[in-house]
Design a protein around this motif. Structure first.
Motif, mmCIF file in Angstrom:
data_model
loop_
_atom_site.group_PDB
_atom_site.id
_atom_site.type_symbol
_atom_site.label_atom_id
_atom_site.label_comp_id
_atom_site.label_asym_id
_atom_site.label_seq_id
_atom_site.Cartn_x
_atom_site.Cartn_y
_atom_site.Cartn_z
ATOM 1 N N GLY A 176 16.953 -27.815 -28.027
ATOM 2 C CA GLY A 176 15.567 -28.123 -27.771
ATOM 3 C C GLY A 176 14.699 -27.878 -28.986
ATOM 4 N N TRP A 177 13.532 -28.505 -28.968
ATOM 5 C CA TRP A 177 12.482 -28.237 -29.959
ATOM 6 C C TRP A 177 11.255 -27.709 -29.223
ATOM 7 C CZ3 TRP A 177 12.930 -28.369 -35.165
ATOM 8 C CH2 TRP A 177 13.994 -29.084 -35.723
ATOM 9 N N PHE A 178 10.676 -26.674 -29.784
ATOM 10 C CA PHE A 178 9.443 -26.095 -29.268
ATOM 11 C C PHE A 178 8.469 -25.982 -30.433
ATOM 12 C CE2 PHE A 178 10.719 -24.584 -25.022
ATOM 13 C CZ PHE A 178 12.078 -24.774 -25.099
ATOM 14 N N ARG A 231 18.797 -23.259 -29.028
ATOM 15 C CA ARG A 231 20.076 -23.666 -28.446
ATOM 16 C C ARG A 231 20.344 -22.921 -27.160
ATOM 17 N NH1 ARG A 231 26.207 -22.527 -30.126
ATOM 18 N NH2 ARG A 231 26.154 -21.698 -28.022
ATOM 19 N N ARG A 232 20.893 -23.640 -26.181
ATOM 20 C CA ARG A 232 21.267 -23.025 -24.914
ATOM 21 C C ARG A 232 22.747 -22.647 -24.933
ATOM 22 N NH1 ARG A 232 20.116 -24.852 -19.335
ATOM 23 N NH2 ARG A 232 20.072 -22.568 -19.185
ATOM 24 N N TYR A 233 23.160 -21.900 -23.900
ATOM 25 C CA TYR A 233 24.575 -21.629 -23.686
ATOM 26 C C TYR A 233 25.272 -22.795 -23.007
ATOM 27 C CZ TYR A 233 24.086 -16.617 -24.673
ATOM 28 O OH TYR A 233 23.872 -15.402 -25.255
ATOM 29 N N ALA A 258 11.356 -21.942 -22.535
ATOM 30 C CA ALA A 258 11.807 -21.240 -23.732
ATOM 31 C C ALA A 258 12.762 -20.098 -23.402
ATOM 32 C CB ALA A 258 10.604 -20.715 -24.509
ATOM 33 N N HIS A 259 12.548 -19.427 -22.284
ATOM 34 C CA HIS A 259 13.395 -18.289 -21.922
ATOM 35 C C HIS A 259 14.854 -18.688 -21.677
ATOM 36 C CE1 HIS A 259 10.246 -15.394 -21.942
ATOM 37 N NE2 HIS A 259 9.566 -15.961 -20.974
ATOM 38 N N ASP A 260 15.112 -19.952 -21.448
ATOM 39 C CA ASP A 260 16.475 -20.428 -21.192
ATOM 40 C C ASP A 260 17.275 -20.632 -22.472
ATOM 41 O OD1 ASP A 260 15.377 -22.533 -18.449
ATOM 42 O OD2 ASP A 260 16.090 -20.458 -18.447
#
Length: 124
Positions: A35-37, A98-100, A108-110
């Protein structure tokens, strides 16, 4: 430990374009979403775009739909954010994350892994 390094930020006039890149330090066997934030001064970090492992599923914030495009090259461990028709309100520090798992989320917390950010400044 996964490290993410963003590049491609800079100063651009309104209406211009930039392409951000985010390179991961090493390839992993598992599939994961990216993702991009972004975070502007005095504001909370906000979701911009996300993409699943295959690139077949993407999500965008309403504020960037039709102007930004997220893509990835898994062979290069790199995700991109093509930003067109930039506006002064797009000015912020942009972070890749990056996520798991390969499931896209906009929260964002994910995302447990983050880059250091790259500054994008759009002048009017």
């Amino acid at each position: 430990q996964v490290q993410l390094v963003e590049s491609g930020g800079g100063l651009v006039q309104a209406g211009g374009s930039l392409r951000l890149s985010c390179a991961a330090s090493r390839r992993t066997a598992s599939a994961y979403a990216m993702g991009w934030f972004r975070q502007a001064p005095g504001k909370e970090r906000e979701f911009v775009a996300a993409i699943n492992w295959s690139g077949g599923s993407t999500a965008y914030a309403d504020s960037v739909k039709g102007r930004f495009t997220i893509s990835r090259d898994n062979a290069k461990n790199t995700v991109y954010l093509q930003m067109n028709s930039l506006k002064p309100e797009d000015t912020a520090v942009y972070y890749c994350a990056r996520r798991y798992t390969t499931v896209i989320t906009t929260t964002a917390h994910d995302y447990p892994y983050w880059g250091q950010g790259t500054q994008v400044t759009v002048s009017s």
